[in-house]
Design an enzyme around this catalytic site. Structure first.
Site, PDB file in Angstrom:
ATOM      1  N   ARG A  79       0.933  -1.197   0.053  1.00 48.49           N
ATOM      2  CA  ARG A  79      -0.078   0.009  -0.021  1.00 48.49           C
ATOM      3  C   ARG A  79       0.626   1.268   0.009  1.00 48.49           C
ATOM      4  O   ARG A  79       1.830   1.329   0.962  1.00 48.49           O
ATOM      5  CB  ARG A  79      -0.697  -0.096   1.172  1.00 48.49           C
ATOM      6  CG  ARG A  79      -1.546   1.226   1.505  1.00 48.49           C
ATOM      7  CD  ARG A  79      -2.874   1.227   0.594  1.00 48.49           C
ATOM      8  NE  ARG A  79      -3.503   2.800   0.743  1.00 48.49           N
ATOM      9  CZ  ARG A  79      -4.497   2.986   1.439  1.00 48.49           C
ATOM     10  NH1 ARG A  79      -4.842   2.121   2.036  1.00 48.49           N
ATOM     11  NH2 ARG A  79      -5.142   4.201   1.378  1.00 48.49           N
ATOM     12  N   ARG A  89      -6.769  -1.077  -4.231  1.00 50.49           N
ATOM     13  CA  ARG A  89      -6.124  -1.008  -3.148  1.00 50.49           C
ATOM     14  C   ARG A  89      -5.492  -2.516  -2.926  1.00 50.49           C
ATOM     15  O   ARG A  89      -6.233  -3.757  -2.987  1.00 50.49           O
ATOM     16  CB  ARG A  89      -6.817  -0.816  -1.748  1.00 50.49           C
ATOM     17  CG  ARG A  89      -7.440   0.613  -1.921  1.00 50.49           C
ATOM     18  CD  ARG A  89      -6.319   1.543  -0.874  1.00 50.49           C
ATOM     19  NE  ARG A  89      -6.999   2.598  -0.662  1.00 50.49           N
ATOM     20  CZ  ARG A  89      -6.761   3.941  -1.454  1.00 50.49           C
ATOM     21  NH1 ARG A  89      -6.432   3.879  -2.574  1.00 50.49           N
ATOM     22  NH2 ARG A  89      -7.571   5.052  -1.057  1.00 50.49           N
ATOM     23  N   ASP A  92      -6.431  -2.158   2.296  1.00 54.49           N
ATOM     24  CA  ASP A  92      -6.647  -0.917   3.214  1.00 54.49           C
ATOM     25  C   ASP A  92      -7.422  -1.531   4.400  1.00 54.49           C
ATOM     26  O   ASP A  92      -8.060  -2.293   4.882  1.00 54.49           O
ATOM     27  CB  ASP A  92      -8.085  -0.547   2.343  1.00 54.49           C
ATOM     28  CG  ASP A  92      -8.278   0.925   2.742  1.00 54.49           C
ATOM     29  OD1 ASP A  92      -7.600   1.737   3.315  1.00 54.49           O
ATOM     30  OD2 ASP A  92      -9.452   1.463   2.254  1.00 54.49           O
ATOM     31  N   ASP A  94      -8.615   0.669   7.724  1.00 52.94           N
ATOM     32  CA  ASP A  94      -9.236   1.376   8.355  1.00 52.94           C
ATOM     33  C   ASP A  94      -9.676   1.276   9.901  1.00 52.94           C
ATOM     34  O   ASP A  94     -10.457   0.551  10.130  1.00 52.94           O
ATOM     35  CB  ASP A  94     -10.521   2.046   7.603  1.00 52.94           C
ATOM     36  CG  ASP A  94     -10.226   2.485   6.208  1.00 52.94           C
ATOM     37  OD1 ASP A  94      -9.015   2.980   6.168  1.00 52.94           O
ATOM     38  OD2 ASP A  94     -10.900   2.235   5.215  1.00 52.94           O
TER      39      ASP A  94
END
Length: 164
Positions: A79, A89, A92, A94
């Site tokens: 990433r 991606r 990812d 989060d």
């Protein structure tokens, strides 16, 4: 210890990156609560579908260290931070919730605003923590998912190849 919830997603070599990310998260944070995997249409751009899920874990690490470790795991999976917000991606991660913390420090904002906007975050969180209460809205994630507008939703709970 606060319970932390993290959204995990990939649409680039997702059958490789998601299991590898789960192993890295276990290595860094210990046992995980893991939702089902959802195949979700790309949001905000034309691209391959994502695998999305949510994991939860308890940690005594400070919030900043958790955020740094998530960024390290993303970087280890290729990433880069130069990519656009809505783009493909490799991985990812989060940070959605850190206990019941309400934080607004630079780019770090908790609870994550998109949590109640995107089904790929909300549905898997409601699956593994239905009775947990949103620290600002005061509603359970089950209630928030029940109220979520599902017309046109392009998301399907699946059993990915590595779990079959």
């Amino acid at each position: 210890m606060p319970e932390v919830f993290v959204s995990v997603g990939s649409n680039v070599e997702r059958d490789r990156h998601i299991p590898s990310a789960l192993a890295a998260l276990r290595g860094s944070f210990g046992p995980l609560r893991v939702s089902s995997v959802y195949e979700t249409a790309a949001v905000g751009f034309e691209g391959d579908p994502f695998y999305n899920l949510v994991v939860g874990f308890e940690t005594d690490l400070p919030l900043a260290e958790v955020a740094n470790e998530l960024a390290r795991i993303e970087a280890d999976h290729g990433r880069t931070r130069e990519s656009k917000k809505f783009s493909a991606r490799t991985l990812d991660l989060d940070l959605l919730l850190y206990g019941d913390a309400v934080v607004s420090e630079g780019k770090l904002k908790l609870p994550r605003k998109e949590l109640i906007e995107y089904a790929f975050m909300l549905e898997p969180l409601a699956e593994i923590a239905p009775d947990l209460t949103h620290p600002v809205l005061g509603l359970s994630f089950r209630e928030l998912w029940e109220r979520y507008e599902k017309n046109g939703l392009q998301q399907l709970r699946i059993i990915p190849p590595w779990r079959s």
